[in-house]
Design a protein around this motif. Structure first.
Motif, PDB file in Angstrom:
ATOM      1  N   TYR A 174       9.294   9.439  -5.043  1.00 12.40           N
ATOM      2  CA  TYR A 174       8.112  10.294  -4.955  1.00 12.40           C
ATOM      3  C   TYR A 174       6.850   9.533  -5.361  1.00 12.40           C
ATOM      4  CZ  TYR A 174       4.618  13.663  -6.462  1.00 12.40           C
ATOM      5  OH  TYR A 174       3.437  14.319  -6.640  1.00 12.40           O
ATOM      6  N   ASP A 175       6.961   8.770  -6.443  1.00 16.11           N
ATOM      7  CA  ASP A 175       5.800   7.991  -6.890  1.00 16.11           C
ATOM      8  C   ASP A 175       5.360   6.994  -5.818  1.00 16.11           C
ATOM      9  OD1 ASP A 175       5.703   9.311  -9.300  1.00 16.11           O
ATOM     10  OD2 ASP A 175       6.968   7.846 -10.346  1.00 16.11           O
ATOM     11  N   ASP A 176       6.339   6.351  -5.154  1.00 16.22           N
ATOM     12  CA  ASP A 176       6.001   5.404  -4.083  1.00 16.22           C
ATOM     13  C   ASP A 176       5.341   6.113  -2.909  1.00 16.22           C
ATOM     14  OD1 ASP A 176       6.832   3.133  -5.357  1.00 16.22           O
ATOM     15  OD2 ASP A 176       8.815   3.070  -4.429  1.00 16.22           O
ATOM     16  N   LEU A 177       5.899   7.255  -2.517  1.00 13.18           N
ATOM     17  CA  LEU A 177       5.329   7.996  -1.398  1.00 13.18           C
ATOM     18  C   LEU A 177       3.919   8.474  -1.712  1.00 13.18           C
ATOM     19  CD1 LEU A 177       8.431  10.147  -0.336  1.00 13.18           C
ATOM     20  CD2 LEU A 177       7.542   8.105   0.775  1.00 13.18           C
ATOM     21  N   THR A 178       3.735   8.961  -2.942  1.00 15.02           N
ATOM     22  CA  THR A 178       2.406   9.408  -3.348  1.00 15.02           C
ATOM     23  C   THR A 178       1.406   8.261  -3.297  1.00 15.02           C
ATOM     24  OG1 THR A 178       3.383  11.071  -4.807  1.00 15.02           O
ATOM     25  CG2 THR A 178       1.068  10.499  -5.186  1.00 15.02           C
ATOM     26  N   TYR A 179       1.821   7.108  -3.804  1.00 13.85           N
ATOM     27  CA  TYR A 179       0.929   5.948  -3.774  1.00 13.85           C
ATOM     28  C   TYR A 179       0.606   5.554  -2.340  1.00 13.85           C
ATOM     29  CZ  TYR A 179      -0.943   1.288  -4.490  1.00 13.85           C
ATOM     30  OH  TYR A 179      -1.774   0.185  -4.461  1.00 13.85           O
ATOM     31  N   LEU A 180       1.613   5.568  -1.481  1.00  9.78           N
ATOM     32  CA  LEU A 180       1.417   5.148  -0.089  1.00  9.78           C
ATOM     33  C   LEU A 180       0.474   6.094   0.637  1.00  9.78           C
ATOM     34  CD1 LEU A 180       2.551   2.877   1.742  1.00  9.78           C
ATOM     35  CD2 LEU A 180       4.192   4.548   2.600  1.00  9.78           C
ATOM     36  N   VAL A 181       0.635   7.404   0.413  1.00  6.76           N
ATOM     37  CA  VAL A 181      -0.156   8.395   1.130  1.00  6.76           C
ATOM     38  C   VAL A 181      -1.563   8.521   0.551  1.00  6.76           C
ATOM     39  CG1 VAL A 181      -0.332  10.836   1.704  1.00  6.76           C
ATOM     40  CG2 VAL A 181       1.866   9.680   1.858  1.00  6.76           C
ATOM     41  N   ALA A 204      15.995  -4.998   4.619  1.00 12.05           N
ATOM     42  CA  ALA A 204      16.885  -6.112   4.953  1.00 12.05           C
ATOM     43  C   ALA A 204      18.309  -5.634   5.175  1.00 12.05           C
ATOM     44  CB  ALA A 204      16.847  -7.169   3.841  1.00 12.05           C
ATOM     45  N   ASP A 205      18.673  -4.543   4.512  1.00 18.60           N
ATOM     46  CA  ASP A 205      20.029  -4.015   4.637  1.00 18.60           C
ATOM     47  C   ASP A 205      19.932  -2.507   4.825  1.00 18.60           C
ATOM     48  OD1 ASP A 205      22.633  -3.257   4.494  1.00 18.60           O
ATOM     49  OD2 ASP A 205      23.093  -4.351   2.644  1.00 18.60           O
ATOM     50  N   LYS A 206      20.192  -2.037   6.055  1.00 23.87           N
ATOM     51  CA  LYS A 206      20.036  -0.611   6.338  1.00 23.87           C
ATOM     52  C   LYS A 206      21.171   0.224   5.755  1.00 23.87           C
ATOM     53  CE  LYS A 206      22.089  -1.073  10.962  1.00 23.87           C
ATOM     54  NZ  LYS A 206      21.846  -0.891  12.405  1.00 23.87           N
ATOM     55  N   SER A 207      22.192  -0.417   5.190  1.00 28.32           N
ATOM     56  CA  SER A 207      23.278   0.342   4.557  1.00 28.32           C
ATOM     57  C   SER A 207      22.856   0.887   3.202  1.00 28.32           C
ATOM     58  CB  SER A 207      24.518  -0.543   4.397  1.00 28.32           C
ATOM     59  OG  SER A 207      24.264  -1.607   3.483  1.00 28.32           O
ATOM     60  N   VAL A 208      21.733   0.358   2.663  1.00 27.06           N
ATOM     61  CA  VAL A 208      21.214   0.814   1.376  1.00 27.06           C
ATOM     62  C   VAL A 208      20.076   1.787   1.652  1.00 27.06           C
ATOM     63  CG1 VAL A 208      20.186   0.109  -0.807  1.00 27.06           C
ATOM     64  CG2 VAL A 208      21.849  -1.367   0.334  1.00 27.06           C
ATOM     65  N   GLY A 209      20.009   2.874   0.899  1.00 29.51           N
ATOM     66  CA  GLY A 209      19.016   3.909   1.145  1.00 29.51           C
ATOM     67  C   GLY A 209      17.601   3.451   0.886  1.00 29.51           C
ATOM     68  N   GLY A 210      16.665   4.346   1.259  1.00 31.18           N
ATOM     69  CA  GLY A 210      15.263   4.067   1.016  1.00 31.18           C
ATOM     70  C   GLY A 210      14.473   4.068   2.323  1.00 31.18           C
ATOM     71  N   PHE A 211      13.143   4.077   2.165  1.00 28.06           N
ATOM     72  CA  PHE A 211      12.251   4.081   3.323  1.00 28.06           C
ATOM     73  C   PHE A 211      11.801   2.675   3.721  1.00 28.06           C
ATOM     74  CE2 PHE A 211      11.716   8.500   2.002  1.00 28.06           C
ATOM     75  CZ  PHE A 211      11.677   9.156   3.212  1.00 28.06           C
ATOM     76  N   GLY A 212      12.066   1.699   2.880  1.00 30.00           N
ATOM     77  CA  GLY A 212      11.590   0.356   3.189  1.00 30.00           C
ATOM     78  C   GLY A 212      10.108   0.201   2.907  1.00 30.00           C
ATOM     79  N   ILE A 213       9.627   0.854   1.822  1.00 34.50           N
ATOM     80  CA  ILE A 213       8.196   0.775   1.508  1.00 34.50           C
ATOM     81  C   ILE A 213       7.927   0.073   0.183  1.00 34.50           C
ATOM     82  CG2 ILE A 213       7.634   2.832   2.849  1.00 34.50           C
ATOM     83  CD1 ILE A 213       7.569   4.405   0.238  1.00 34.50           C
ATOM     84  N   GLY A 214       8.977  -0.178  -0.615  1.00 36.58           N
ATOM     85  CA  GLY A 214       8.783  -0.718  -1.964  1.00 36.58           C
ATOM     86  C   GLY A 214       8.073  -2.054  -1.983  1.00 36.58           C
ATOM     87  N   LEU A 215       8.605  -3.033  -1.253  1.00 37.01           N
ATOM     88  CA  LEU A 215       7.990  -4.358  -1.268  1.00 37.01           C
ATOM     89  C   LEU A 215       6.671  -4.374  -0.520  1.00 37.01           C
ATOM     90  CD1 LEU A 215      11.025  -6.801  -0.883  1.00 37.01           C
ATOM     91  CD2 LEU A 215       9.721  -6.213  -2.933  1.00 37.01           C
ATOM     92  N   ASN A 216       6.495  -3.440   0.421  1.00 35.91           N
ATOM     93  CA  ASN A 216       5.186  -3.327   1.067  1.00 35.91           C
ATOM     94  C   ASN A 216       4.130  -2.900   0.063  1.00 35.91           C
ATOM     95  OD1 ASN A 216       3.293  -1.076   2.722  1.00 35.91           O
ATOM     96  ND2 ASN A 216       3.480  -3.103   3.661  1.00 35.91           N
ATOM     97  N   ILE A 217       4.487  -1.977  -0.834  1.00 35.88           N
ATOM     98  CA  ILE A 217       3.556  -1.566  -1.888  1.00 35.88           C
ATOM     99  C   ILE A 217       3.268  -2.731  -2.825  1.00 35.88           C
ATOM    100  CG2 ILE A 217       3.355  -0.096  -3.945  1.00 35.88           C
ATOM    101  CD1 ILE A 217       4.799   2.094  -2.375  1.00 35.88           C
ATOM    102  N   VAL A 218       4.309  -3.502  -3.155  1.00 41.51           N
ATOM    103  CA  VAL A 218       4.106  -4.699  -3.996  1.00 41.51           C
ATOM    104  C   VAL A 218       3.109  -5.645  -3.331  1.00 41.51           C
ATOM    105  CG1 VAL A 218       5.230  -6.768  -4.912  1.00 41.51           C
ATOM    106  CG2 VAL A 218       6.363  -4.545  -5.113  1.00 41.51           C
TER     107      VAL A 218
END
Length: 398
Positions: free
Chosen positions: A238-245, A352-366
């Motif tokens: 949620y914190d990542d999504l809030t930051y992104l939006v 890098a690995d679609k078997s692991v959950g997530g939106f793929g936004i973490g390192l983009n925020i970094v």
């Protein structure tokens, strides 16, 4: 392994399209260059053809005079000159016998040629019954045809380039439309999800903290811990999504942040997730490392690096964290990143690995935060051995 985002969009197709457009651009330039070359050669041939006709007509009146000179004994001072062209007489061995050419002629393989700004017409005299001699007429090239060729090439080349550009733009729009629509849908989904996540997650975490005050059976305590881990995972998302939006709308308050304390605080936040995977921490933290940054953004940067190190690590794995003046490094011995993905892991919606959950936004925020604060990111990774990410910055006075 292909680069896939959370909505199933395959960014390999986008990179293929970029490669196609690059190839299209190169091919367009080559086509334009080829057409310009052909047009130049066409203008040159047209110019030489025009001079050939004029010189041949002039030779009809000059050759009889030359014949008289040859039959009269080859008196060099009396070699006939022509008012329109420079002339020269070459022997059967292609050596100059007499003449007043400005540019000496060497190549007798062509009937007419352009050499260093001078046009030469070669006339074999054997058909006139004058023996194995060669008559050469010379005139200076006025280069007007070259200027005209350049102007026409620029005009028509620009028009053709514009047409090719419009075609390329239209093709790219057509090919990118499905991907852009999918990304737009994903962005809308993220915005809608963000509004719905906060209240239930906050309520769950508040009630978990309340339940911790009571003595619970071990089995219930274990289940409660799992609920807390899942809730904190959602809270981090949620914190990542809030930051992104809301990134552009958030107020920024840069101040000296004690990164050592912040890192210890965030490690405590992730403590249950670390314990769940039985990960061993190796910490080398210098005390009171300070950096001027907005606290929310510093938290997002640290959280995403820690979250990735935990998420992509193995059971009973290891995470090494070092913090010194000007450098923060987080290293795990997890699944690693494929070599062809290392340069793309900072792209939004890429995992890098679609078997692991997530939106793929973490390192983009970094990466976004790093650009904003002029931080340098270095990443080293090897599949099945682990990943090391270092964030480096220049030391500045507070």
């Amino acid at each position: 392994m292909s680069a896939t985002n959370a909505s199933g969009i395959n960014f390999a197709k986008y990179r293929t399209l970029r490669g196609f457009l690059a190839l299209y651009g190169v091919m367009s330039i080559l086509i334009l260059a080829l057409m310009a070359t052909l047009y130049y050669e066409s203008m040159k041939a047209q110019m030489l053809s025009s001079h050939r006709l004029a010189m041949q007509l002039q030779s009809e009146s000059y050759v009889p005079r030359l014949k008289i000179w040859l039959e009269s004994g080859h008196d060099l001072p009396l070699f006939p000159t022509d008012l329109a062209y420079k002339t020269a007489l070459y022997g059967y061995d292609k050596d100059l016998l007499v003449g007043n050419l400005v540019q000496k002629h060497h190549d007798f393989s062509e009937n007419i040629a352009l050499h260093n700004g001078y046009i030469h017409l070669i006339i074999a005299l054997s058909p006139y019954g004058l023996g194995e001699y060669y008559l050469v007429f010379e005139t200076r090239d006025d280069e007007l045809w070259q200027h005209q060729a350049l102007i026409n090439s620029l005009i028509f080349g620009s028009l053709l380039f514009l047409i090719l550009g419009v075609i390329g733009f239209s093709l790219s729009r057509m090919f990118l439309r499905p991907m852009n629509e999918a990304i737009a849908l994903l962005d809308d989904f993220i915005k809608d999800t963000t509004h719905e996540l906060n209240t239930p997650v906050s309520a769950i975490l508040t009630n978990i903290e309340t339940l911790h005050e009571y003595e619970l059976p071990p089995l219930v305590e274990k289940k409660l811990k799992r609920i807390e881990i899942a809730s904190r995972t959602i809270s981090t998302l949620y914190d990542d999504l809030t930051y992104l939006v809301l990134n552009h709308d958030l107020a920024v308050h840069n101040s000296p942040i004690n990164l050592t304390h912040l890192l210890q605080e965030r490690l405590e936040y992730f403590r249950h997730r670390i314990e769940q995977k039985k990960i061993v921490l190796e910490l080398t933290l210098e005390p009171d490392i300070t950096f001027i940054i907005d606290k929310t953004k510093a938290t997002r940067l640290v959280d995403n690096l820690l979250s990735n190190a935990i998420k992509y690590n193995t059971m009973e794995g290891k995470i090494r964290i070092s913090l010194f003046e000007g450098s923060l490094c987080i290293e795990d011995n997890g699944i690693g990143i494929p070599s062809d993905m290392i340069d793309r892991v900072f792209e939004r919606y890429t995992r890098a690995d679609k078997s692991v959950g997530g939106f793929g936004i973490g390192l983009n925020i970094v990466a976004m935060i790093a650009r904003e604060y002029d931080l340098k990111i270095a990443i080293e990774s090897e599949e099945k051995k682990g990943t090391k990410i270092c964030v480096n910055w220049e030391l500045k006075p507070l």
